[in-house]
Each structure stands twice: as C-alpha cells, then as structure tokens.
Design a protein around this motif. Sequence first.
Motif, PDB file in Angstrom:
ATOM      1  N   THR A   1       0.844  -1.171   0.087  1.00  0.00           N
ATOM      2  CA  THR A   1       0.012  -0.066   0.072  1.00  0.00           C
ATOM      3  C   THR A   1       0.824   1.189  -0.105  1.00  0.00           C
ATOM      4  N   ILE A   2       0.264   2.248  -0.339  1.00  0.00           N
ATOM      5  CA  ILE A   2       1.325   3.640  -0.237  1.00  0.00           C
ATOM      6  C   ILE A   2       1.787   3.900   1.109  1.00  0.00           C
ATOM      7  N   PRO A   3       1.087   3.951   2.142  1.00  0.00           N
ATOM      8  CA  PRO A   3       1.467   4.312   3.363  1.00  0.00           C
ATOM      9  C   PRO A   3       2.525   3.322   3.747  1.00  0.00           C
TER      10      PRO A   3
ATOM     11  N   ASP B   1       2.114   8.444   6.857  1.00  0.00           N
ATOM     12  CA  ASP B   1       1.949   7.296   6.551  1.00  0.00           C
ATOM     13  C   ASP B   1       0.587   6.935   7.235  1.00  0.00           C
ATOM     14  N   GLY B   2       0.299   7.070   8.499  1.00  0.00           N
ATOM     15  CA  GLY B   2      -0.920   6.920   9.131  1.00  0.00           C
ATOM     16  C   GLY B   2      -2.034   7.554   8.584  1.00  0.00           C
ATOM     17  N   PHE B   3      -1.790   8.829   8.314  1.00  0.00           N
ATOM     18  CA  PHE B   3      -2.984   9.913   7.679  1.00  0.00           C
ATOM     19  C   PHE B   3      -3.277   9.419   6.472  1.00  0.00           C
TER      20      PHE B   3
ATOM     21  N   GLY C   1      -7.941   4.485   2.842  1.00  0.00           N
ATOM     22  CA  GLY C   1      -8.571   3.397   3.444  1.00  0.00           C
ATOM     23  C   GLY C   1      -7.863   2.256   3.193  1.00  0.00           C
ATOM     24  N   GLN C   2      -6.582   2.508   3.590  1.00  0.00           N
ATOM     25  CA  GLN C   2      -5.567   1.420   3.259  1.00  0.00           C
ATOM     26  C   GLN C   2      -4.678   1.011   4.524  1.00  0.00           C
ATOM     27  N   VAL C   3      -5.749   1.017   5.825  1.00  0.00           N
ATOM     28  CA  VAL C   3      -5.022   0.645   7.096  1.00  0.00           C
ATOM     29  C   VAL C   3      -4.875  -1.022   6.924  1.00  0.00           C
ATOM     30  N   SER C   4      -3.614  -1.415   7.282  1.00  0.00           N
ATOM     31  CA  SER C   4      -3.231  -2.678   7.226  1.00  0.00           C
ATOM     32  C   SER C   4      -2.569  -3.236   8.514  1.00  0.00           C
ATOM     33  N   GLU C   5      -2.543  -4.472   8.725  1.00  0.00           N
ATOM     34  CA  GLU C   5      -1.920  -5.121   9.831  1.00  0.00           C
ATOM     35  C   GLU C   5      -0.606  -4.713   9.813  1.00  0.00           C
ATOM     36  N   LEU C   6       0.072  -4.987   8.877  1.00  0.00           N
ATOM     37  CA  LEU C   6       1.700  -4.616   8.566  1.00  0.00           C
ATOM     38  C   LEU C   6       1.849  -3.280   8.963  1.00  0.00           C
TER      39      LEU C   6
ATOM     40  N   LYS D   1       0.232  -1.272  10.812  1.00  0.00           N
ATOM     41  CA  LYS D   1       0.135  -0.987  12.290  1.00  0.00           C
ATOM     42  C   LYS D   1       1.505  -1.412  12.938  1.00  0.00           C
ATOM     43  N   VAL D   2       2.107  -2.121  12.381  1.00  0.00           N
ATOM     44  CA  VAL D   2       3.514  -2.525  12.908  1.00  0.00           C
ATOM     45  C   VAL D   2       4.573  -1.741  12.349  1.00  0.00           C
ATOM     46  N   LEU D   3       4.568  -1.301  11.000  1.00  0.00           N
ATOM     47  CA  LEU D   3       5.613  -0.888  10.378  1.00  0.00           C
ATOM     48  C   LEU D   3       5.685   0.726  10.745  1.00  0.00           C
ATOM     49  N   ASP D   4       4.682   1.271  10.849  1.00  0.00           N
ATOM     50  CA  ASP D   4       4.537   2.855  11.023  1.00  0.00           C
ATOM     51  C   ASP D   4       5.269   3.161  12.308  1.00  0.00           C
ATOM     52  N   PRO D   5       5.241   2.467  13.365  1.00  0.00           N
ATOM     53  CA  PRO D   5       5.856   2.836  14.804  1.00  0.00           C
ATOM     54  C   PRO D   5       7.244   2.168  14.843  1.00  0.00           C
TER      55      PRO D   5
END
Length: 197
Positions: A16-18, A59-61, A67-72, A74-78
Amino acid sequence: MEGTPAAEGASAAIWTIPNLLSFLRILLVPVFVWLIVDHDTTFVGLLLFAVVASTDWIDGFLARRLGQVSELGKVLDPTADRLAMAAGLVALAVRGAFPWWAATLILARDAVVLVVGIVMFLQHRLRIDVRRLGKVATFSLMTAVVWISWGNLGYGLADAALALGWISFTVGIVEYYMAAGLYLGDLRRALADREEC
C-alpha cells in the motif's frame, strides 16, 4: 506496542502507499546516519533526518484517508518511528550535537516498550495500537532533537533553535512517559479481557 487494543477491520495488504512510505523511511535511516557522523556532511544529514522525522504522521494519515489501514502498517509505522528516532539520537550524540543524557531518557523508554511489546506478542499474540498522545510525543521529541542539534552545531539562529528545542523536549518527554503509562493500562485491560473470554 502502542495504545488501545488492536482495532478490527485492518487489511492483510502489504504493498500500500502508506506501507511503501514507511519502508522508504526505514531505508533512509542508514543514509542520514552516515551523513550525520561525517563532519563534512552533518548539515545534509540533519536535514534528511528532519525530513524523515516530519513524515512521522503522513503514513498513518494516508492509511486512514485512502482506506489502506493494514496489519503490517500498524507495526511498520511505529517501527519506522522508533528506528529513525534511535538511529538519529545515537548518530547526533556521537557527533556531539545532542547530549547523551537526553538521548538516554528517550532510548530507555523505547527499549522498555519494545521489550514488553515483543514479550506480549510472543506469549499472548497481543499487540497494542498507537495512541494519539504517543504520536504527538514522538513528533515533539523528533522536532526537539533537530532543533537542539541545530543549535549545538552552531547553525543559523542557534540560540532560538536551542530555546525552542529544549521547550519541545521538556513537553515531549513528559508526554512520552505519560503515553507509556497509558499503554501499560491498555495492556492490562487487554490481558484481562482475554482471560474473561
């Protein structure tokens, strides 16, 4: 490990883009570290670190907006946030631009959160999402690190940069440890809810 119990509805998507933005931020970490520690390129390295730090929230924004919230994600951003912060702190402290005592206050908190997060995931498959306070604190501290380093390196408006930097650091470090306390509470509630199930 950051925040409220992991929310439902996240996809399993990877490209995804984020997520690509988070990957890019991680790839830039060794680049700005190398530039910072070399006395001839410290200025460029500090600017690159500032750019990476300033994209902390993007990336979170984008994930929420597109609409590209992903499980990856949620870990990758922090993870990208923590890697950039830790690498930048160590590089700038080694360069003599940021005091080790201040760096240690940030790194110690991150180390505890990381270890607890790993243990909880391995033992209970439990992950805690990022809290807004945690994101605000991270941004405040990244900004503080840049300003303080800028001032200590003697670049333009050094005195103003130092004053703003230490104000931002004071606010940010209080928020950082407050967020850690909130995460601990979230973790306890998540464990209690799991035991009730």
